[in-house]
Design an enzyme around this catalytic site. Structure first.
Site, mmCIF file in Angstrom:
data_model
loop_
_atom_site.group_PDB
_atom_site.id
_atom_site.type_symbol
_atom_site.label_atom_id
_atom_site.label_comp_id
_atom_site.label_asym_id
_atom_site.label_seq_id
_atom_site.Cartn_x
_atom_site.Cartn_y
_atom_site.Cartn_z
ATOM 1 N N ASN A 157 0.868 -1.173 0.000
ATOM 2 C CA ASN A 157 0.000 0.000 0.000
ATOM 3 C C ASN A 157 0.898 1.215 0.000
ATOM 4 O O ASN A 157 1.380 1.672 1.040
ATOM 5 C CB ASN A 157 -0.913 -0.013 1.229
ATOM 6 C CG ASN A 157 -1.897 -1.166 1.171
ATOM 7 O OD1 ASN A 157 -2.832 -1.153 0.382
ATOM 8 N ND2 ASN A 157 -1.647 -2.191 1.981
ATOM 9 N N GLU A 158 1.123 1.712 -1.190
ATOM 10 C CA GLU A 158 2.058 2.814 -1.366
ATOM 11 C C GLU A 158 1.437 4.123 -0.890
ATOM 12 O O GLU A 158 0.208 4.189 -0.710
ATOM 13 C CB GLU A 158 2.440 2.912 -2.850
ATOM 14 C CG GLU A 158 3.050 1.647 -3.430
ATOM 15 C CD GLU A 158 4.462 1.359 -2.911
ATOM 16 O OE1 GLU A 158 4.790 1.718 -1.775
ATOM 17 O OE2 GLU A 158 5.246 0.740 -3.662
ATOM 18 N N PRO A 159 2.257 5.167 -0.669
ATOM 19 C CA PRO A 159 1.706 6.458 -0.266
ATOM 20 C C PRO A 159 0.552 6.865 -1.194
ATOM 21 O O PRO A 159 0.626 6.676 -2.406
ATOM 22 C CB PRO A 159 2.895 7.407 -0.411
ATOM 23 C CG PRO A 159 4.070 6.532 -0.155
ATOM 24 C CD PRO A 159 3.714 5.198 -0.749
ATOM 25 N N SER A 161 -2.433 5.498 -0.625
ATOM 26 C CA SER A 161 -3.441 4.462 -0.386
ATOM 27 C C SER A 161 -4.382 4.911 0.722
ATOM 28 O O SER A 161 -3.943 5.447 1.740
ATOM 29 C CB SER A 161 -2.776 3.151 0.051
ATOM 30 O OG SER A 161 -1.966 2.645 -0.974
#
Ligand code: F6R
Length: 633
Positions: A157-159, A161
């Site tokens: 869950n990348e920035p 998300s």
């Protein structure tokens, strides 16, 4: 007693090292497994991959083998898998989990689950829904283990998300891709996507533990634990979880307020290191040189306790200024015929035997090139000891180019060498057909190692080091052919001991770098420390001092530095050309780290930054400085 103030919004336990912390996590997991078995229920675990949870898994395996911990009732759902990805590829998380845990315990086949990297694109949506439904049918995850990415991600869950994000296909951030570049043999080859469990399922877990080790995680750990909840740092969502903890080591904790400015949190013991730390921090915060700090600067910035101890800012300022002044020397091997009572190194023996340990074949010149040159120029007997071959960091086409050179050379000079020709042919054939997931053949690895050896020798020639003083250890722990290295072994330590024993040095320089994403620097340092501990009763070790430099990633905090060696603009240039000798490491190497700058640029930025900080604190203005901390064994 006054109550300590906490800036932390997630319960955080700090351990001295990752071994102890990993054991604590493994024991918590084992307790859940046993409790659930007692209730005749499955223990549903959410698991993570990467370097962080490895020791947790090895402790669980140990408990299975030695303490009868059974995984019969365990059901697991992993966070993520690259996409597309074959399950048996070197980078596959399925392979990782089998190698690190599943194949060594009695978990029933069919009880462990990972996102499927082989699905056609149009089947992924359905798969993700089903993954979540399965977890829900079990009543959710009893325990979720997490690592944290350098960009603050959890799972993939990348920035950006959202907190209610679902299990889905995600495009990987550039930072994540760069971090994975080593595993994939270059940034260009990294999977651009991954299937990840969403934040929502992680948040629904009954218990969440995030583990993080090393300085490179410190900034985002602090942002997640002390900052605002924000999609910029997905790990910060855990502030909203009722039963989440961070379990971290001291390096990963180093940017938390209680570590960075402990006097803001609780009363502290004002010993010299603490005074230095506080005064330097104060000077940099109020942007004043140390000697200009006033009583009100101390009072207004949480340091009235310290001021009360001394009475006047003036006295504290002088003490810290002198400390900084005395750390500066142009004589890293000691200045002969000079009073050395306030110098970092001893004047005598005037000509010292020096060992410069370099974990990879270029750390010597990158991290302490200026000091290296001075030691040689000032007449010390400098031995350079390269600890590992560094072969994984050489690109395939470089290996081919060199193998081809040998063949062309032989042909030109009619030096008939069928063996060299055969090796070249086989290497060329292998490399042409090489799959991303494949490990190099022994010959190819050796060719790559030789390329780096040649570059290291070239640097030594450039500095003026004679051939006999160049040593290559090729430490065995490194020679796996992959980014995952073996743990340090007896043989590794023995090799290091032998070289120290042979040279009997007055000075040892070693990379004190704990932020190396591969961990290679850390293992190399551990081997030196163990070797030194074992040898410390030898007579020559009484007069041996060990100086630690940092590798390409970070620099020592100013308050820790005990010796800084200034460099003139010309010396900086000379060092730059020395770094250029490492041609295989220029212009987009397979392993680049998180930083897009070339090694020489990072080194120059770092060295000039140290000089700027010294100058900001009121010391003389230099072009650049290399910094060292003494390890008193
Ligand atoms: C792994 C995962 C990632 C990692 C994170 C840290 O399954 O989902 O979030 O936990 O990238 O990786 P390491 O531990 O290798 O630093």
């Amino acid at each position: 007693m006054e109550q300590a103030i906490s800036y932390e919004r997630i319960p955080t336990s700090i351990y001295a090292d990752s071994d102890a912390a990993s054991k604590a996590i493994a024991h918590e997991i084992a307790a859940i497994i046993r409790q659930k078995a007692h209730e005749d229920k499955p223990a549903v675990l959410g698991l993570a991959t990467g370097s962080s949870p490895k020791k947790v898994y090895s402790e669980l395996i140990r408990m299975h083998r030695e303490e009868g911990l059974s995984f019969q009732n365990v059901v697991t759902y992993n966070l993520d898998e690259y996409y597309p990805m074959e399950a048996d590829a070197v980078q596959s998380y399925v392979r990782f989990m089998r190698e690190q845990l599943f194949d060594h315990v009695d978990i029933p086949a069919g009880n462990w689950h990972l996102p499927d990297g082989t699905l056609p694109l149009d089947k992924i949506g359905e798969f993700c829904k089903d993954y979540e439904t399965q977890i829900e049918r079990y009543g959710g995850l009893d325990f979720q283990l997490l690592g944290i990415g350098r960009n603050g991600h959890i799972g993939f869950n990348e920035p950006g998300s959202l907190i209610n994000s679902r299990t889905r296909l995600m495009t990987l951030d550039l930072t994540t891709q760069i971090d994975a570049a080593g595993d994939f043999g270059g940034l260009a080859k990294v999977s651009k996507k991954a299937i990840t469990m969403g934040v929502q399922k992680i948040m629904e877990a009954k218990r969440v533990v995030l583990c993080a080790w090393g300085e490179h995680k410190a900034m985002n750990v602090a942002r997640a634990v002390e900052g605002q909840v924000s999609s910029d740092v997905p790990a910060s969502y855990l502030q909203l979880h009722e039963n989440a903890s961070f379990i971290i080591d001291t390096s990963a904790a180093s940017q938390l307020t209680r570590m960075r400015t402990p006097w803001m949190v609780d009363s502290v013991n004002w010993d010299r290191p603490m005074i230095k730390k506080a005064v330097i921090h104060l000077a940099l915060t109020v942007n004043k040189p140390v000697l200009k700090l006033t009583n009100s600067d101390y009072n207004e910035n949480g340091l009235s306790d310290l001021l009360a101890l001394y009475g006047q800012a003036y006295d504290i300022n002088i003490e810290v200024f002198n400390f900084l002044q005395h750390s500066i020397t142009g004589w890293p091997g000691g200045k002969p015929n000079a009073d050395d009572s306030n110098r970092p190194e001893r004047a005598y023996p005037a000509k010292k035997k020096v060992i410069l340990f370099s974990p990879h074949p270029d750390d010597d010149i990158i991290s302490m090139g200026g000091t290296f040159q001075r030691l040689h120029d000032q007449g010390h007997d400098v031995h350079v000891v390269y600890q590992t071959s560094g072969n994984i960091a050489v690109a395939d086409d470089e290996a081919l180019r060199f193998a081809e050179f040998v063949v062309d050379f032989n042909e030109k000079f009619e030096a008939n060498n069928p063996k060299a020709n055969r090796i070249y042919k086989e290497a060329a054939k292998f490399l042409k057909a090489k799959k991303d997931s494949e490990i190099d053949t022994e010959e190819v690895r050796y060719i790559k190692g030789l390329i780096r050896r040649g570059e290291a020798k070239n640097t030594c020639r450039y500095v003026g080091i004679k051939k006999e003083n160049i040593h290559f250890l090729d430490m065995p722990f490194y020679e796996t052919g992959t980014i995952q290295k073996n743990p340090i072994g007896k043989e590794d330590v023995e090799i290091v001991m032998n070289v120290i024993d042979e040279i009997q040095p007055h000075q040892i320089y070693a990379a004190g770098d704990l932020a190396d994403p591969h961990g290679t620097h850390k293992v190399c340092l551990d081997a030196i420390m163990e070797a030194v501990q074992k040898l410390k009763h030898r007579e020559y070790m009484n007069s041996c001092w060990v100086w630690l430099y940092k590798g390409a990633w970070q620099e020592w905090d100013i308050d820790q530095i005990e010796m800084v060696v200034p460099m003139s603009p010309d010396q900086v240039l000379k060092k730059r050309y020395g770094i250029f000798k490492h041609q295989s490491q220029k212009d987009g190497v397979p392993f680049q780290g998180t930083d897009a700058r070339e090694f020489w640029q990072r080194a120059e930025d770092r060295n000039s930054n140290t000089a700027k900080l010294y100058n900001q604190l009121g010391l003389a203005e230099y072009e650049a400085m290399e910094a060292f901390v003494r390890w008193k064994f």
